[in-house]
Enzyme design. Structure first.
Site, PDB file in Angstrom:
ATOM      1  N   PHE A  13      41.878 -42.357  -1.072  1.00 30.65           N
ATOM      2  CA  PHE A  13      41.826 -40.956  -0.639  1.00 30.65           C
ATOM      3  C   PHE A  13      42.304 -40.018  -1.767  1.00 30.65           C
ATOM      4  CE2 PHE A  13      44.918 -37.966   1.660  1.00 30.65           C
ATOM      5  CZ  PHE A  13      44.040 -36.898   1.629  1.00 30.65           C
ATOM      6  N   ASP A  57      43.328 -56.108  -9.067  1.00 27.38           N
ATOM      7  CA  ASP A  57      44.582 -55.974  -8.327  1.00 27.38           C
ATOM      8  C   ASP A  57      45.707 -55.639  -9.304  1.00 27.38           C
ATOM      9  OD1 ASP A  57      46.962 -56.592  -6.830  1.00 27.38           O
ATOM     10  OD2 ASP A  57      45.752 -57.851  -5.515  1.00 27.38           O
ATOM     11  N   ALA A  81      48.627 -48.399  -3.930  1.00 24.87           N
ATOM     12  CA  ALA A  81      49.748 -48.843  -3.093  1.00 24.87           C
ATOM     13  C   ALA A  81      49.231 -49.063  -1.683  1.00 24.87           C
ATOM     14  CB  ALA A  81      50.845 -47.781  -3.052  1.00 24.87           C
ATOM     15  N   SER A 123      57.127 -40.643  -2.703  1.00 29.72           N
ATOM     16  CA  SER A 123      56.917 -40.153  -1.341  1.00 29.72           C
ATOM     17  C   SER A 123      58.145 -39.460  -0.787  1.00 29.72           C
ATOM     18  CB  SER A 123      56.574 -41.336  -0.442  1.00 29.72           C
ATOM     19  OG  SER A 123      56.668 -40.962   0.907  1.00 29.72           O
ATOM     20  N   TYR A 147      58.760 -49.103   3.071  1.00 25.59           N
ATOM     21  CA  TYR A 147      57.904 -48.248   2.233  1.00 25.59           C
ATOM     22  C   TYR A 147      58.742 -47.253   1.420  1.00 25.59           C
ATOM     23  CZ  TYR A 147      54.451 -44.576   1.183  1.00 25.59           C
ATOM     24  OH  TYR A 147      53.665 -43.632   0.559  1.00 25.59           O
ATOM     25  N   ASN A 176      53.194 -34.882   3.409  1.00 24.39           N
ATOM     26  CA  ASN A 176      52.056 -35.483   4.151  1.00 24.39           C
ATOM     27  C   ASN A 176      50.733 -34.902   3.684  1.00 24.39           C
ATOM     28  OD1 ASN A 176      54.497 -36.140   5.753  1.00 24.39           O
ATOM     29  ND2 ASN A 176      52.962 -37.138   7.038  1.00 24.39           N
ATOM     30  N   VAL A 191      47.945 -39.063  10.076  1.00 21.02           N
ATOM     31  CA  VAL A 191      47.745 -38.536  11.425  1.00 21.02           C
ATOM     32  C   VAL A 191      46.601 -37.507  11.498  1.00 21.02           C
ATOM     33  CG1 VAL A 191      49.532 -36.720  11.208  1.00 21.02           C
ATOM     34  CG2 VAL A 191      48.986 -37.658  13.441  1.00 21.02           C
ATOM     35  N   ARG A 215      56.255 -32.150  10.040  1.00 23.33           N
ATOM     36  CA  ARG A 215      55.857 -32.620   8.716  1.00 23.33           C
ATOM     37  C   ARG A 215      55.474 -31.411   7.868  1.00 23.33           C
ATOM     38  NH1 ARG A 215      57.743 -36.465  10.636  1.00 23.33           N
ATOM     39  NH2 ARG A 215      57.085 -38.661  10.590  1.00 23.33           N
ATOM     40  N   ARG A 274      57.466 -44.163  16.950  1.00 19.51           N
ATOM     41  CA  ARG A 274      57.306 -45.391  16.168  1.00 19.51           C
ATOM     42  C   ARG A 274      58.568 -45.694  15.359  1.00 19.51           C
ATOM     43  NH1 ARG A 274      51.168 -44.835  13.721  1.00 19.51           N
ATOM     44  NH2 ARG A 274      52.152 -43.503  12.178  1.00 19.51           N
TER      45      ARG A 274
HETATM   46  P1  NAD Z   1      44.725 -44.946   0.077  1.00 22.15           P
HETATM   47  O1  NAD Z   1      44.995 -46.196   0.854  1.00 22.15           O
HETATM   48  O2  NAD Z   1      43.505 -44.168   0.379  1.00 22.15           O
HETATM   49  O3  NAD Z   1      44.763 -45.232  -1.488  1.00 22.15           O
HETATM   50  C1  NAD Z   1      45.407 -46.337  -2.073  1.00 22.15           C
HETATM   51  C2  NAD Z   1      44.416 -46.992  -3.023  1.00 22.15           C
HETATM   52  O4  NAD Z   1      45.070 -48.063  -3.693  1.00 22.15           O
HETATM   53  C3  NAD Z   1      43.194 -47.583  -2.308  1.00 22.15           C
HETATM   54  O5  NAD Z   1      42.028 -47.206  -2.980  1.00 22.15           O
HETATM   55  C4  NAD Z   1      43.420 -49.087  -2.380  1.00 22.15           C
HETATM   56  O6  NAD Z   1      42.206 -49.815  -2.371  1.00 22.15           O
HETATM   57  C5  NAD Z   1      44.201 -49.185  -3.682  1.00 22.15           C
HETATM   58  N1  NAD Z   1      45.035 -50.396  -3.742  1.00 22.15           N
HETATM   59  C6  NAD Z   1      45.874 -50.863  -2.773  1.00 22.15           C
HETATM   60  N2  NAD Z   1      46.444 -52.009  -3.186  1.00 22.15           N
HETATM   61  C7  NAD Z   1      45.972 -52.250  -4.432  1.00 22.15           C
HETATM   62  C8  NAD Z   1      46.201 -53.289  -5.377  1.00 22.15           C
HETATM   63  N3  NAD Z   1      47.007 -54.322  -5.089  1.00 22.15           N
HETATM   64  N4  NAD Z   1      45.566 -53.227  -6.569  1.00 22.15           N
HETATM   65  C9  NAD Z   1      44.723 -52.198  -6.846  1.00 22.15           C
HETATM   66  N5  NAD Z   1      44.462 -51.211  -5.983  1.00 22.15           N
HETATM   67  C10 NAD Z   1      45.087 -51.227  -4.795  1.00 22.15           C
HETATM   68  O7  NAD Z   1      46.039 -44.056   0.275  1.00 22.15           O
HETATM   69  P2  NAD Z   1      46.386 -42.580  -0.250  1.00 22.15           P
HETATM   70  O8  NAD Z   1      46.838 -41.804   0.940  1.00 22.15           O
HETATM   71  O9  NAD Z   1      45.312 -42.056  -1.118  1.00 22.15           O
HETATM   72  O10 NAD Z   1      47.697 -42.890  -1.119  1.00 22.15           O
HETATM   73  C11 NAD Z   1      47.711 -42.808  -2.544  1.00 22.15           C
HETATM   74  C12 NAD Z   1      49.143 -42.907  -3.023  1.00 22.15           C
HETATM   75  O11 NAD Z   1      49.902 -41.789  -2.542  1.00 22.15           O
HETATM   76  C13 NAD Z   1      49.907 -44.147  -2.535  1.00 22.15           C
HETATM   77  O12 NAD Z   1      50.757 -44.570  -3.563  1.00 22.15           O
HETATM   78  C14 NAD Z   1      50.717 -43.627  -1.373  1.00 22.15           C
HETATM   79  O13 NAD Z   1      51.873 -44.428  -1.134  1.00 22.15           O
HETATM   80  C15 NAD Z   1      51.068 -42.247  -1.869  1.00 22.15           C
HETATM   81  N6  NAD Z   1      51.397 -41.257  -0.828  1.00 22.15           N
HETATM   82  C16 NAD Z   1      50.451 -40.881   0.076  1.00 22.15           C
HETATM   83  C17 NAD Z   1      50.779 -39.907   1.001  1.00 22.15           C
HETATM   84  C18 NAD Z   1      49.810 -39.419   2.038  1.00 22.15           C
HETATM   85  O14 NAD Z   1      50.197 -38.579   2.847  1.00 22.15           O
HETATM   86  N7  NAD Z   1      48.576 -39.889   2.048  1.00 22.15           N
HETATM   87  C19 NAD Z   1      52.050 -39.299   0.993  1.00 22.15           C
HETATM   88  C20 NAD Z   1      52.987 -39.768   0.071  1.00 22.15           C
HETATM   89  C21 NAD Z   1      52.649 -40.717  -0.865  1.00 22.15           C
HETATM   90  C1  UD1 Z   2      52.905 -40.245   5.541  1.00 21.57           C
HETATM   91  C2  UD1 Z   2      52.060 -41.130   4.654  1.00 21.57           C
HETATM   92  C3  UD1 Z   2      52.920 -41.883   3.684  1.00 21.57           C
HETATM   93  C4  UD1 Z   2      53.775 -40.860   2.958  1.00 21.57           C
HETATM   94  C5  UD1 Z   2      54.586 -39.985   3.917  1.00 21.57           C
HETATM   95  C6  UD1 Z   2      55.297 -38.876   3.159  1.00 21.57           C
HETATM   96  C7  UD1 Z   2      49.955 -42.026   5.498  1.00 21.57           C
HETATM   97  C8  UD1 Z   2      49.300 -43.088   6.297  1.00 21.57           C
HETATM   98  N1  UD1 Z   2      51.295 -42.087   5.443  1.00 21.57           N
HETATM   99  O1  UD1 Z   2      53.778 -41.019   6.397  1.00 21.57           O
HETATM  100  O2  UD1 Z   2      52.111 -42.568   2.745  1.00 21.57           O
HETATM  101  O3  UD1 Z   2      54.602 -41.485   2.041  1.00 21.57           O
HETATM  102  O4  UD1 Z   2      53.679 -39.348   4.799  1.00 21.57           O
HETATM  103  O5  UD1 Z   2      55.868 -37.979   4.034  1.00 21.57           O
HETATM  104  O6  UD1 Z   2      49.311 -41.182   4.949  1.00 21.57           O
HETATM  105  N2  UD1 Z   2      51.356 -40.056  14.659  1.00 21.57           N
HETATM  106  C9  UD1 Z   2      50.979 -39.865  15.973  1.00 21.57           C
HETATM  107  N3  UD1 Z   2      49.778 -40.375  16.359  1.00 21.57           N
HETATM  108  C10 UD1 Z   2      48.942 -41.063  15.531  1.00 21.57           C
HETATM  109  C11 UD1 Z   2      49.348 -41.249  14.183  1.00 21.57           C
HETATM  110  C12 UD1 Z   2      50.566 -40.730  13.780  1.00 21.57           C
HETATM  111  O7  UD1 Z   2      51.704 -39.264  16.775  1.00 21.57           O
HETATM  112  O8  UD1 Z   2      47.860 -41.493  15.964  1.00 21.57           O
HETATM  113  C13 UD1 Z   2      52.652 -39.474  14.229  1.00 21.57           C
HETATM  114  C14 UD1 Z   2      53.584 -40.466  13.554  1.00 21.57           C
HETATM  115  O9  UD1 Z   2      54.337 -41.205  14.503  1.00 21.57           O
HETATM  116  C15 UD1 Z   2      54.435 -39.513  12.709  1.00 21.57           C
HETATM  117  C16 UD1 Z   2      53.453 -38.402  12.316  1.00 21.57           C
HETATM  118  O10 UD1 Z   2      52.370 -38.495  13.232  1.00 21.57           O
HETATM  119  O11 UD1 Z   2      55.468 -38.945  13.490  1.00 21.57           O
HETATM  120  C17 UD1 Z   2      52.909 -38.583  10.913  1.00 21.57           C
HETATM  121  O12 UD1 Z   2      52.466 -39.936  10.786  1.00 21.57           O
HETATM  122  P1  UD1 Z   2      51.618 -40.453   9.532  1.00 21.57           P
HETATM  123  O13 UD1 Z   2      50.456 -39.590   9.302  1.00 21.57           O
HETATM  124  O14 UD1 Z   2      51.404 -41.919   9.715  1.00 21.57           O
HETATM  125  O15 UD1 Z   2      52.578 -40.124   8.319  1.00 21.57           O
HETATM  126  P2  UD1 Z   2      54.064 -40.519   7.896  1.00 21.57           P
HETATM  127  O16 UD1 Z   2      54.577 -41.690   8.640  1.00 21.57           O
HETATM  128  O17 UD1 Z   2      54.846 -39.246   7.906  1.00 21.57           O
END
Ligand code: NAD
Ligand code: UD1
Length: 311
Positions: A13, A57, A81, A123, A147, A176, A191, A215, A274
């Site tokens: 993403f 990987d 990750a 994060s 995490y 988020n 979410v 959030r 959760r």
């Molecule tokens: P995502 O799952 O879409 O992206 C993670 C990518 O890493 C995927 O393309 C996956 O295939 C790749 N990957 C996983 N394991 C791997 C491995 N062993 N070797 C090579 N590639 C691998 O998730 P995202 O939301 O895009 O998250 C990107 C980064 O941002 C992550 O480090 C995540 O922890 C961090 N992050 C995300 C959020 C959020 O809200 N989405 C918030 C805080 C931090």
């Molecule tokens: C998210 C990110 C994590 C990041 C963190 C930083 C994802 C999957 N997780 O975690 O990588 O490090 O923010 O702040 O992107 N919820 C519901 N219903 C649902 C799904 C979620 O109520 O169907 C609630 C969860 O319990 C939580 C909130 O929504 O209270 C946010 O959840 P989620 O989007 O999974 O994010 P975080 O756990 O905050």
């Protein structure tokens, strides 16, 4: 900025948006991704010859070193990750091996091969459930999930390595993140992607807890901007910045906005909250703004309406 870019997790993403920006800037762009949660389709809107994808990987140390050896990388954006807090609880060993050991491989190889800069995804989860908000970078971290602990370990590792070689590290504590290409299919997804997908297709959504948890939701384009700003502007060996908006939204408000933008009828069930879930999360973004000029462009309503208009 330097021109040979490696994006780990670039088929995911957030990574795919960082790749898109690198391509738009005309950089030589290499993507390393094992396609576990990422998808080739996330990059298919880009010209085929504008980036290279290596399927691999980050735990494969030989591969990682070979990638650095062959490609004279200047800058790494490390996104690979397991991004799910919940997955880190149900599968802690596997998450550790990717999020900590895999990250160590990338960081050490970057130092050994003289890469100028590594910007990596940390994060807000490192702050844990400390009731003090907003979260400021110098607060003492209290992660409450594997995490969050893993991300904190990444930061400590980077701080140490920055003293060893010439590579500069910046940890970005994303709050988020939401936006296009966030996979809604898994229960482990963010979410907003889950709610939009379910609400637009008329399905029931589940709120874990009372929905009053908050959030700081930040649109992916603002996160990409932060990545490039720190890569260009931060000159010291190691730095940490929050990436968010400084605005707080609770889940009940969030679903209200999505329902109003989608004109579907409320269909919500509430379940127990959760494990590992943080109650309130809000970023202080003053440091990032002061040191880079960062300014977010999307508050939650704009971001959601842009996202829904693409569906
Ligand atoms: P995502 O799952 O879409 O992206 C993670 C990518 O890493 C995927 O393309 C996956 O295939 C790749 N990957 C996983 N394991 C791997 C491995 N062993 N070797 C090579 N590639 C691998 O998730 P995202 O939301 O895009 O998250 C990107 C980064 O941002 C992550 O480090 C995540 O922890 C961090 N992050 C995300 C959020 C959020 O809200 N989405 C918030 C805080 C931090
Ligand atoms: C998210 C990110 C994590 C990041 C963190 C930083 C994802 C999957 N997780 O975690 O990588 O490090 O923010 O702040 O992107 N919820 C519901 N219903 C649902 C799904 C979620 O109520 O169907 C609630 C969860 O319990 C939580 C909130 O929504 O209270 C946010 O959840 P989620 O989007 O999974 O994010 P975080 O756990 O905050």
């Amino acid at each position: 900025m330097s021109k040979n870019i490696l994006v780990t997790g670039g088929a995911g993403f957030i990574g795919s948006h960082i790749v898109e920006e690198a391509v738009n800037r005309g950089y030589n762009t290499l993507v390393l991704d094992d396609l576990s949660t990422g998808k080739k389709e996330n990059l298919e809107h880009l010209p085929q010859d504008s980036y290279r994808l290596i399927q691999g990987d980050i735990r494969d140390n030989n591969l990682i070193n070979q990638v650095f050896k062959d490609n004279a990388i200047n800058c790494v954006f490390h996104e690979a990750a397991i991004a799910s807090v919940q997955k880190s609880i149900t599968d802690p060993e596997n998450t550790y091996s990717i999020n900590v050991e895999g990250t160590r491989n990338v960081f050490e190889a970057a130092v050994d091969h003289g890469v100028e800069r590594v910007v990596f995804a940390s994060s807000a989860a490192v702050y844990g459930d400390d009731p003090k908000i907003p979260k400021v970078e110098d607060m003492s971290p209290k992660p409450i999930s594997p995490y969050g602990e893993h991300k904190l370990e990444n930061e400590k590792m980077a701080a140490k390595l920055s003293l060893k070689g010439s590579t500069k590290f910046v940890a970005l504590r994303y709050f988020n993140v939401y936006g296009l290409r966030q996979d809604p299919a898994s229960e482990y997804s963010g979410v907003i992607s889950i709610f939009i997908n379910r609400i637009l297709s008329g399905q029931k959504i589940t709120i874990y807890g009372d929905g009053k948890q908050t959030r700081d939701f930040v649109y992916v384009k603002d996160v990409v901007a932060a990545n490039y700003l720190v890569a260009e502007k931060i000159a010291r060996g190691f730095a940490i910045f929050n990436v968010g908006t400084g605005l707080q939204t609770d889940l009940n408000e969030l679903v209200g906005i999505i329902f109003s933008l989608s004109s579907n009828v409320d269909n919500i069930k509430y379940e127990l909250s959760r494990a590992g879930d943080i109650r309130h999360s809000l970023a202080d973004i003053i440091n990032l703004r002061r040191e880079t000029g960062y300014k977010f462009d999307y508050e939650i309503k704009n971001g959601l309406s842009q996202l829904i208009s693409h569906k």
